[in-house]
Design a protein around this motif. Structure first.
Motif: not given
Ligand code: HEM
Length: 430
Positions: A39-42, A48-50, A328-341
């Motif tokens: 869930p935190v992937y470089k 970038v930490y996605m 470092a830059i972190v990027t929150i991917c809203t579409g990924g977060v919103n489908r976190d099972p």
């Protein structure tokens, strides 16, 4: 990127999220594959930490004041920072802001400066003003729906949603009616458009062209005050009583104007896609139109129009067990977060009955959470309610998008925003 690559979920490492247009076509699968990895992937292309997990995103929102800067909120890793981060990163950002694109807009301000300007803007969005705007929206939606309803169908973004979102925000600000169309035309495309399969480009700030116009309005309102938000802004001061000047106020007005446009239009288009692609959902909603607000929340969860929220770490910080170094830059991917099972049961299923339907991050969270969320929710709700009343069935145009099960949709080629390039729908009049 072939379907097969993503279906096996072992090739996504080869895909540059910030440059490969094909990512936009397969976003949910891509983000799920990344979350499966971590869930935190470089990611390997820009370092970038996605972030695709809810708990991890929340840790960032909670610590954003102390551990992160929003100076890269819009652009993420592109273009690269104009300095090599080290030592006092906040000091470096302050020294180099002028060389970093977009950093003169509210969403990219940090700390006390951000709080002061955001506070000033929030005070202008009064209950009275939003109420008056809602009355305007009812009349506007009626006019816009009437202008297309007899056609039996339309391209929903250009023929309806764009005009809706522009005119709503223009009314809120108090932009004169006769200027609204030309302001819209003056806006350029999103600055993070991708080019070709491998390339990318950061375009110029599309709001630059609007600055002079808004400066003119503010000057005019100072001389001739009216009962509108532009007048309120022209006269406003920061909490400590200082007046930041019309130049910076014009930037705020431009940003508000820009932020309230395409985001809401995209939300309208995705709402129609769900209605057209899920006849069972549409039939259910027609029997309970008072549930449109929950439907809109689920569309926001399912297809968040702002795809990425980026932050720059100003100190070493740990997120979800992953060490993120200063700089470092972190990027929150809203579409990924919103489908976190771990947060949403059966996340790839559209279900507006889910108990935590509002727990998405489509409007971000914390100190930078969207200021226009109530307005966006209201305008989309009113539009859907009216369309549902005036039609008995809304369908996706098979001529443009193919038959059910074999639909084709094109998405906008940007890593910042998530939107359909076009959505053709048809309907039966009620
Ligand atoms: C569906 C429609 C919309 C979506 C999905 C959306 C999404 C967002 C997101 C995700 C952010 C936070 C960015 C971050 O944390 O880095 C944001 C900020 C903002 N939005 Fe919206 N927005 C929408 C509509 C609007 C509207 C209609 C307005 C104006 C009336 C607006 C004004 C703003 C402003 C001023 C900010 C900056 C807040 C800050 O940094 O303190 N937005 N929006």
């Amino acid at each position: 990127m072939a379907d097969q690559d993503l279906a096996t979920k072992d090739r996504f490492e080869d895909i540059d999220f910030f440059a490969d247009i094909e990512v936009t076509q397969r976003l949910p699968e891509y983000l799920a594959a990344m979350r499966d990895k971590s869930p935190v992937y470089k990611e390997p292309f820009h370092g970038v930490y996605m972030v695709t997990g809810m708990e991890e995103a929340m840790q960032i929102f909670q610590q954003q004041a102390d551990a992160f800067s929003s100076s890269v909120a819009v652009t993420g890793p592109l273009p690269p920072l104009p300095f090599a981060p080290g030592g006092d990163v906040r000091g470096q950002i302050a020294d180099h802001r002028g060389e970093m694109p977009w950093t003169d807009h509210l969403a990219t301000y940090d700390g006390a400066e951000h709080a002061a300007f955001r506070g000033m803007m929030s005070q202008l969005l009064t209950h009275k003003r939003l109420k008056a705007n809602e009355e305007y929206v009812h009349g506007l939606v009626e006019r816009l729906v009437d202008s297309v309803i007899d056609r039996g169908g339309c391209e929903i973004t250009e023929d309806f949603a764009h005009a809706l979102s522009t005119l709503v925000i223009a009314d809120l600000l108090g932009v004169p009616e006769e200027d609204r169309q030309s302001l819209l035309e003056a806006m350029g495309p999103d600055p993070t458009q991708m080019e070709g399969d491998q390339g990318f480009k950061i375009g110029p700030d599309p709001l630059v062209h609007l600055h002079g116009r808004f400066l003119g309005y503010l000057e005019e309102r100072l001389a001739n005050p009216r009962d509108d938000m532009l007048t309120g802004l022209a006269q406003a001061t920061l909490r400590d009583g200082t007046d930041p000047g019309l130049t910076r106020k014009a930037r705020l007005a431009c940003f508000l104007f820009g932020a309230g446009q395409d985001t809401s239009a995209r939300l309208v288009a995705f709402s129609f896609r769900v209605l057209g692609d899920s006849p069972d959902v549409q039939a259910k909603l027609r029997t309970e139109p008072h549930r449109v607000p929950e439907f809109v929340e689920e569309v926001l969860r399912f297809e968040p129009p702002v795809k990425t929220l980026s932050r720059l770490a100003v100190r070493d910080v740990e997120i979800g067990g992953v060490d993120i170094p200063k700089g470092a830059i972190v990027t929150i991917c809203t579409g990924g977060v919103n489908r976190d099972p771990r947060c949403f049961t059966d996340p790839d299923r559209f279900d507006y009955d889910r108990p935590n339907v509002r727990d998405h991050v489509a409007f971000s969270r914390g100190s930078h959470a969207c200021l226009g969320a109530p307005l966006a929710r209201m305008e989309v709700r009113v539009a859907l309610e009216r369309f549902l009343q005036k039609t008995s069935d809304i369908r996706i145009s098979e001529a443009h998008h193919g038959a059910p099960g074999a639909r084709t949709y094109s998405y906008e080629p940007t890593y910042l925003l998530h939107g359909l390039q076009a959505l053709h729908v048809e309907w039966d009049k009620a």
